[in-house]
Every structure is written in C-alpha cells, then in structure tokens.
Design an enzyme around this catalytic site. Structure first.
Site, PDB file in Angstrom:
ATOM      1  N   CYS A 132       0.836  -1.206   0.000  1.00  0.00           N
ATOM      2  CA  CYS A 132       0.000   0.000   0.000  1.00  0.00           C
ATOM      3  C   CYS A 132       0.869   1.255   0.000  1.00  0.00           C
ATOM      4  CB  CYS A 132      -0.866   0.044   1.252  1.00  0.00           C
ATOM      5  SG  CYS A 132      -1.942  -1.350   1.405  1.00  0.00           S
ATOM      6  N   LYS A 174      14.031 -15.256 -10.314  1.00  0.00           N
ATOM      7  CA  LYS A 174      13.712 -14.350 -11.432  1.00  0.00           C
ATOM      8  C   LYS A 174      12.733 -15.003 -12.395  1.00  0.00           C
ATOM      9  CE  LYS A 174      15.084 -10.808 -10.359  1.00  0.00           C
ATOM     10  NZ  LYS A 174      15.293 -11.199  -9.017  1.00  0.00           N
ATOM     11  N   GLU A 203      18.886 -17.435  -7.312  1.00  0.00           N
ATOM     12  CA  GLU A 203      18.425 -16.136  -7.835  1.00  0.00           C
ATOM     13  C   GLU A 203      17.867 -16.290  -9.241  1.00  0.00           C
ATOM     14  OE1 GLU A 203      17.707 -13.449  -6.615  1.00  0.00           O
ATOM     15  OE2 GLU A 203      17.630 -12.038  -8.279  1.00  0.00           O
ATOM     16  N   ARG A 261       5.148   0.108  -6.054  1.00  0.00           N
ATOM     17  CA  ARG A 261       5.027  -0.749  -4.853  1.00  0.00           C
ATOM     18  C   ARG A 261       4.075  -1.909  -5.070  1.00  0.00           C
ATOM     19  NH1 ARG A 261       6.498   2.690  -0.297  1.00  0.00           N
ATOM     20  NH2 ARG A 261       5.096   1.598   1.100  1.00  0.00           N
ATOM     21  N   TRP A 303      -2.701  -2.662  -1.677  1.00  0.00           N
ATOM     22  CA  TRP A 303      -2.261  -4.036  -1.998  1.00  0.00           C
ATOM     23  C   TRP A 303      -2.974  -4.912  -0.981  1.00  0.00           C
ATOM     24  CZ3 TRP A 303       1.072  -7.841   0.270  1.00  0.00           C
ATOM     25  CH2 TRP A 303       1.542  -8.807  -0.612  1.00  0.00           C
ATOM     26  N   ASN A 315      -1.649   1.807   5.780  1.00  0.00           N
ATOM     27  CA  ASN A 315      -0.737   0.772   5.300  1.00  0.00           C
ATOM     28  C   ASN A 315      -0.313  -0.003   6.533  1.00  0.00           C
ATOM     29  OD1 ASN A 315       1.023  -0.841   3.957  1.00  0.00           O
ATOM     30  ND2 ASN A 315       2.613   0.710   3.668  1.00  0.00           N
ATOM     31  N   GLY A 316      -0.540  -1.338   6.531  1.00  0.00           N
ATOM     32  CA  GLY A 316      -0.169  -2.157   7.691  1.00  0.00           C
ATOM     33  C   GLY A 316      -1.277  -3.163   7.972  1.00  0.00           C
ATOM     34  N   GLU A 335       9.185 -15.248 -10.712  1.00  0.00           N
ATOM     35  CA  GLU A 335       8.414 -14.017 -10.462  1.00  0.00           C
ATOM     36  C   GLU A 335       8.086 -13.279 -11.752  1.00  0.00           C
ATOM     37  OE1 GLU A 335      10.343 -11.023  -8.089  1.00  0.00           O
ATOM     38  OE2 GLU A 335      12.309 -11.656  -8.735  1.00  0.00           O
ATOM     39  N   HIS A 347      19.794 -36.665  -4.227  1.00  0.00           N
ATOM     40  CA  HIS A 347      19.051 -36.901  -2.977  1.00  0.00           C
ATOM     41  C   HIS A 347      17.571 -36.577  -3.149  1.00  0.00           C
ATOM     42  CE1 HIS A 347      22.909 -37.516  -1.090  1.00  0.00           C
ATOM     43  NE2 HIS A 347      23.325 -36.426  -1.710  1.00  0.00           N
ATOM     44  N   LYS A 392       6.912  -4.265  -4.756  1.00  0.00           N
ATOM     45  CA  LYS A 392       8.329  -3.908  -4.744  1.00  0.00           C
ATOM     46  C   LYS A 392       8.867  -3.855  -3.321  1.00  0.00           C
ATOM     47  CE  LYS A 392      12.249  -2.780  -6.472  1.00  0.00           C
ATOM     48  NZ  LYS A 392      13.032  -3.861  -7.111  1.00  0.00           N
TER      49      LYS A 392
HETATM   50  C1  AGP Z   1      13.299  -9.547  -5.888  1.00  0.00           C
HETATM   51  O1  AGP Z   1      13.295  -9.854  -7.293  1.00  0.00           O
HETATM   52  C2  AGP Z   1      11.970  -9.745  -5.275  1.00  0.00           C
HETATM   53  N1  AGP Z   1      11.030  -8.838  -5.869  1.00  0.00           N
HETATM   54  C3  AGP Z   1      11.923  -9.774  -3.775  1.00  0.00           C
HETATM   55  O2  AGP Z   1      12.368 -11.062  -3.428  1.00  0.00           O
HETATM   56  C4  AGP Z   1      12.776  -8.762  -2.973  1.00  0.00           C
HETATM   57  O3  AGP Z   1      14.146  -9.049  -3.171  1.00  0.00           O
HETATM   58  C5  AGP Z   1      12.444  -8.939  -1.491  1.00  0.00           C
HETATM   59  O4  AGP Z   1      11.091  -8.614  -1.315  1.00  0.00           O
HETATM   60  C6  AGP Z   1      13.294  -8.062  -0.564  1.00  0.00           C
HETATM   61  O5  AGP Z   1      13.057  -6.710  -0.858  1.00  0.00           O
HETATM   62  P1  AGP Z   1      14.096  -5.638  -0.249  1.00  0.00           P
HETATM   63  O6  AGP Z   1      15.424  -5.901  -0.873  1.00  0.00           O
HETATM   64  O7  AGP Z   1      13.519  -4.296  -0.633  1.00  0.00           O
HETATM   65  O8  AGP Z   1      14.138  -5.835   1.243  1.00  0.00           O
END
Ligand code: AGP
Length: 605
Positions: A2, A482, A478, A27, A74, A98-99, A485, A501, A600
């Site tokens: 939010c 990527k 990583e 965001r 959100w 927000n919260g 997401e 395993h 974000k």
């Molecule tokens: C990264 O591609 C993701 N969108 C997500 O995992 C992000 O890295 C994570 O939410 C942490 O965010 P921050 O680095 O702002 O703390």
C-alpha cells in the site's frame, strides 16, 4: 505494498495527489482512492485497478478540495474490490492505512454492538469507526491517541476530518511514513520517492509519532502526547533519474545499466589513488568481530548467501545467513562480538525491519546495506553501506542485486585486509580485478540475442531447474526466483550435488535445466551432475567461462561468459539469468515491471 499520500494546500490538491499516487505504483497495488473536503463534507472516490481509472472518475466528477488523502492498496484483509479500496470514511473522518491491525475482529464486534454499519471486509474501516466514536467525546489529539492505543499491529495512517477540515493527521507504528515541506502546502507520504517530485525537505516519522499538517506548519507529537521537534532532511538528488528513457520497461533499463551502476558503486568505495577501500562510517572494529549474521528476504537473501562464501573464503569469522522472516522469531543468544548485517533494496521490508528491531532491542551491532538511504532500515541501523544503484522500479530486483553483492564483496575484502587475513598484494590485486568488473558486465550483457533464442525453449515447459555448486549455488537460487516471479513458471534453484538426494526424480524428457559451471574447483563435479541430467532427458543450458573442453554433445545450449577471478564470476553469471527470465516473460506478454501478486516493497508481515 500500500501507498499513502496526503496534501494540505491553499489550492486544489487532487491532481498532485493523483501524480504522487502514480509515483507509488511501483510498490504494487490492486485498487486506488482519494478523499477530499469539499463544501465542508468528506468527498470519497475509489476504484479497483490502476490510478488511471481513478483519474477517469475524477474527470467525470471533479473533487477540488484544498486538502485530501490518496491511497493505492495491496490487498491484505479483504479481496481487491471498490468497497475494500481505501480511503474508508464515515461522516466525520476518512482514513488511508498501510499495515495490518491484528485485533480488528474484536474491535469490529464492539463497534457493531454500538450500531456502526461496516461496508468493507478491511481492518482499516475499524480505525475509521473507532476514531469516529472517540471524536464524539474527545478533542482531536486525545481521540487520535486513544484510537491508536486500541490498535494492535502495524500502521501508517493518513486521516482527514469534517470538523477539523484544515488539517491532515498522520501516525506511524511499524509501517513507514514521512512528511514533506512545501510553500503554503505540506505533504504526507509512505516514502520520500512519492514526495520528492514536490519537495526535497523531508521528515521521517518514527514509531509512535503523530503529525498534524496544515498548509502553513507541521506539528509532531510522541506517544505520550508530548509535542516534539523532528529533524528536517534534504533529500539527495538521484543521479539516475527513475524514468524509462528509450527502454520498453524499467526492468530492461535496470538490467542494461548494471555496468554503470556497478561502476558508480565501486567508485563510491574504492580510493583509486590509494588503491584502498573506504567504508566511511563503519563503526565496528573488524578485528573485534567474532561472528557475522547476514539477513534479508528474497533476492536480498540470495546476496547474503553469496557473501557467506566470500567471507568464509577471506576471513576466519564464523558466518550465519538467515531469511528475515525466520530470523525474527529465533531464540537467539546475542553477543557483543557479533555483527548483524541487514540487506534490503527498499529498506522498508517489514520482516527485515523486524529482524533489525529485534537486534537493536538486544543492543546488538547492526549494519544495513540498502539502496534507499533515507529508508526505515537505514535510519534504524548503527551504520549504513549504500549500494548506489539509483531508484529500482521494476519489482524484480536486478541492478540492486548486483549492488548488494558488490557492497558485500567490498566489505569482505576490506574486513579481511584489516584483520590481516589477506596479504597487501592480494588485497591490491582484488581491487584491481574489481575495477574491471563494470567492463566485464558490459561484455556479458551482449549475450541478449542468444538469450532471446534460448528463451523460446522455456515457453512450453512445465518448469525449470537451476543447478550450481559453491558460489554458483546462490546464483542458481536467484536465477530460479527471477524466472518464477516474471514468467510464473515453477523453477527450482538447487545445489548440483544435491540432485541425487531426490530432485533427480524431477528430470524428464525436455525439462529445461540451467547448469552454472564456471572453471572453478567445482567444475568437474558440476559437469558430471550435468551428464546425469542429460542421461535422463534434461534439456541443458550450460553457462560457463570455459566451454572449450566440455563434452557438449546433447547440451542444448552453451553460453560463454567472460573469464575473471572465481570470486567475481557470480556477478557475470547473474546477467544471462536475468535476461532469460525477462525474455521468457516478454514472450508470454506478461507485465514485466509489475508481475502479478508481487510488490516492490513488502511492508507488511
Ligand atoms: C526480488 O526480485 C523480489 N522482488 C523480492 O524477493 C525482494 O528481493 C524482497 O522482497 C526483498 O526486498 P528488499 O530488498 O527491498 O528488502
């Protein structure tokens, strides 16, 4: 997550609120709304979808008050819908939040027994009616304080009032909130990014603070109802403007500017004349550190995993890595000789902030590695190491990951040098190699055309595996994240040695498997893991800096990255994986900068 905006002025605020809400779109959100005071009454308008939809509603039915609040939501409590969108208003007040209010159900029951009729499924409406109820008996400040005392959980609030129709009230507990100072107008916002198009004079609220904005002044009160003064900061002007320029989307811009952002970051820490690293306000003596904890979420966590290998390679310090949402609930024994490092691009991730708060409550030494230096995590840490990546707008983190790894690597070699665990000549060599990295990134970025062809192989697949050993393992994690997401494909990052395993059962004819095998001490072993995958029909993409003498029959694709020292290879291996995820998602016509369900900055637990 939010986003909140509030503006109090001597002229109509609606268009500035809309423009500021658009600055908060990065965001991630699913609905939007605004409330202003028009002819003495609260005028609320809201909708599902983008801020553009709200703009269309306002075009048809203007709302031109000199004071107002706006919100992009959100969904946490209640589905994305017009009725659940913020603001939530009664006759007397309108609230954006927000919260998460953890005791909203019990408060709602009490209010319904008093005759209040709820329209939404949100926890925020509970705040609206609690405050409405208390305003019947108390003045503004008392009613606000009594309302906040009833709430368990986290909030950043923006509130306007029918009766007190020349002020906006803000309050913060656990979710970020800032105010901005204008000329004959003042601002309230979730972060500086939303406010910086209107002002560069910012004050951040701390937990327990309340602020009262009029168009001529801003007052602050603490949780004891005492008037307090707060520092006014002047925002740094971003060297990298957060616009797309000629790029189709922010993510492609941010991937392709990684050579430049890496160069900027290196220049911030490397003293070229003295061939040395300057950590500025690093306020703990490296020679006194006995243990380092590295904590983050998502991509930031992956940079922590990489750093563990570097620190173990370069120092005798014991290293622990943890996902923030796990760390914050551990029964930890805190030690004065331990350093707790928090990695966060936004500096506002709730789990990471909570983990930091746990450490601060135990008087532990804390350091944060962030991109947003004015963020809550940065301001709460004993010291901060910025990554200097410039605003990262794409939800999928790319240049920030490179920046996080860079600062962690720079920190590792500096700590090693101060502890005399690396010779002066090796230290100088590492700095020399480090300074070549931006050019190597630039060369690696040239693999885009080949990646676009490879991406087609992933389109019809059910999923994908990413395998690596040692420093390549966190890059496998990583790369999988990527792909997940951005293309919504199931993908696993796994230690190559672990396949036998269990996960080997997943390998079937045609399954894409990305093998990360640079010519390091794990090379031969990883290549034999690759053969096991090929023998079971896996479709292998091999990424290496040494592909000449690899038996490459049955390897579907081979991608060669430039040679560099082992410690720096992870930076180069990351690039093709970012591009792979990008191009698979592009072929699927998915929203590259705002993938579904994601935000974000995850500022709720
Ligand atoms: C990264 O591609 C993701 N969108 C997500 O995992 C992000 O890295 C994570 O939410 C942490 O965010 P921050 O680095 O702002 O703390």
């Amino acid at each position: 997550m939010c986003g909140i905006i509030g503006i109090v002025s001597n002229k109509s605020v609606t268009s500035n609120i809309i423009q500021s809400l658009k600055k908060l779109e990065y965001r991630g959100y699913d609905s939007a709304g605004i409330a202003t005071i028009v002819n003495g009454d609260i005028d609320e308008k809201k909708c599902t979808g983008r801020v553009d939809n709200l703009e269309k509603i306002l075009f048809k039915s203007p709302s031109n008050g000199p004071l107002g609040i706006g919100h992009v939501r959100w969904a946490t409590h209640g589905v994305p819908s017009q009725v659940n969108a913020h603001p939530h208003s009664s006759e007397e007040v309108s609230v954006v939040h927000n919260g998460i209010i953890e005791n909203s159900n019990e408060l709602k029951k009490d209010l319904e027994n008093k005759g209040y009729k709820f329209k939404s499924q949100t926890d925020t409406e509970v705040i609206t009616f609690t405050l409405t109820d208390l305003l019947r008996k108390y003045d503004l400040i008392d009613a606000i304080n009594k309302t906040l005392k009833k709430l368990n959980g986290s909030f950043a609030l923006g509130i306007i009032f029918k009766k007190y129709n020349n002020v906006i009230v803000g309050a913060r507990r656990g979710s970020p909130l800032a105010v901005g100072y204008g000329h004959e107008e003042n601002y309230l916002g979730s972060d500086s990014y939303a406010l910086k198009s209107m002002t560069n004079k910012i004050t951040y609220l701390d937990d327990g603070d309340i602020c009262i904005l009029s168009n001529s002044k801003i007052e602050f009160y603490n949780s004891k109802n005492k008037k307090i003064n707060k520092e006014i900061l002047t925002l740094s002007d971003d060297k990298h403007n957060a616009e797309k320029g000629d790029y189709k989307d922010f993510m492609s811009k941010e991937i392709n500017e990684q050579d430049m952002t890496a160069k900027t970051c290196i220049n911030e820490y490397v003293d070229h004349l003295r061939q040395d690293i300057n950590l500025y306000n690093f306020s703990i003596k490296p020679e006194e550190i006995e243990k380092i904890f590295l904590i983050g979420c998502g991509t930031a966590y992956h940079s922590c995993v990489i750093a563990k290998y570097w620190l173990e390679e370069l120092t005798s310090i014991s290293i622990e890595v943890d996902i923030a949402s796990e760390f914050r609930y551990r029964k930890l024994k805190f030690n004065k000789k331990s350093l707790y490092i928090f990695v966060s691009q936004s500096g506002e991730t709730a789990d990471t902030f909570a983990a930091l708060d746990l450490c601060k409550k135990n008087n532990a030494k804390t350091c944060s590695i962030v991109n947003m230096v004015e963020s809550s995590i940065a301001r709460a840490s004993d010291f901060v190491l910025p990554i200097h990546a410039g605003p990262e707008i794409g939800v999928a983190s790319t240049k920030a990951f490179i920046g996080q790894m860079l600062v962690l690597y720079i920190l590792a070699i500096k700590i090693s040098e101060v502890r005399k665990e690396i010779s002066k000549s090796d230290y100088s060599k590492k700095i020399t190699e480090l300074k070549k990295l931006p050019d190597l990134i630039s060369r690696t970025l040239k693999c885009q055309d080949k990646i676009q062809i490879i991406a087609k192989d992933f389109l019809e697949s059910k999923g994908a595996m990413f395998l690596g050993r040692g420093l390549s393992f966190p890059i496998a994690l990583e790369g999988a994240l990527k792909l997940k997401e951005l293309s919504y494909l199931h993908a696993e990052g796994y230690p190559a040695g672990e396949m036998k395993h269990g996960p080997l059962a997943l390998i079937e004819e045609g399954l894409p498997v990305v093998i990360l095998a640079p010519k390091d001490r794990y090379f031969e072993k990883t290549i034999s893991n690759m053969q096991e995958v090929i023998a079971r029909g896996g479709k292998v993409l091999l990424i290496s800096n040494e592909t000449n003498n690899v038996i490459s029959e049955n390897v579907r694709f081979t991608l060669e990255i430039p040679k560099t020292e082992d410690c720096l290879t992870p930076f180069l291996m990351t690039i093709p994986l970012q591009l792979l995820a990008y191009h698979v998602a592009s072929l699927k016509n998915y929203d590259i900068d705002k993938p579904r369900n994601l935000a974000k900055s995850v500022t709720v637990e």
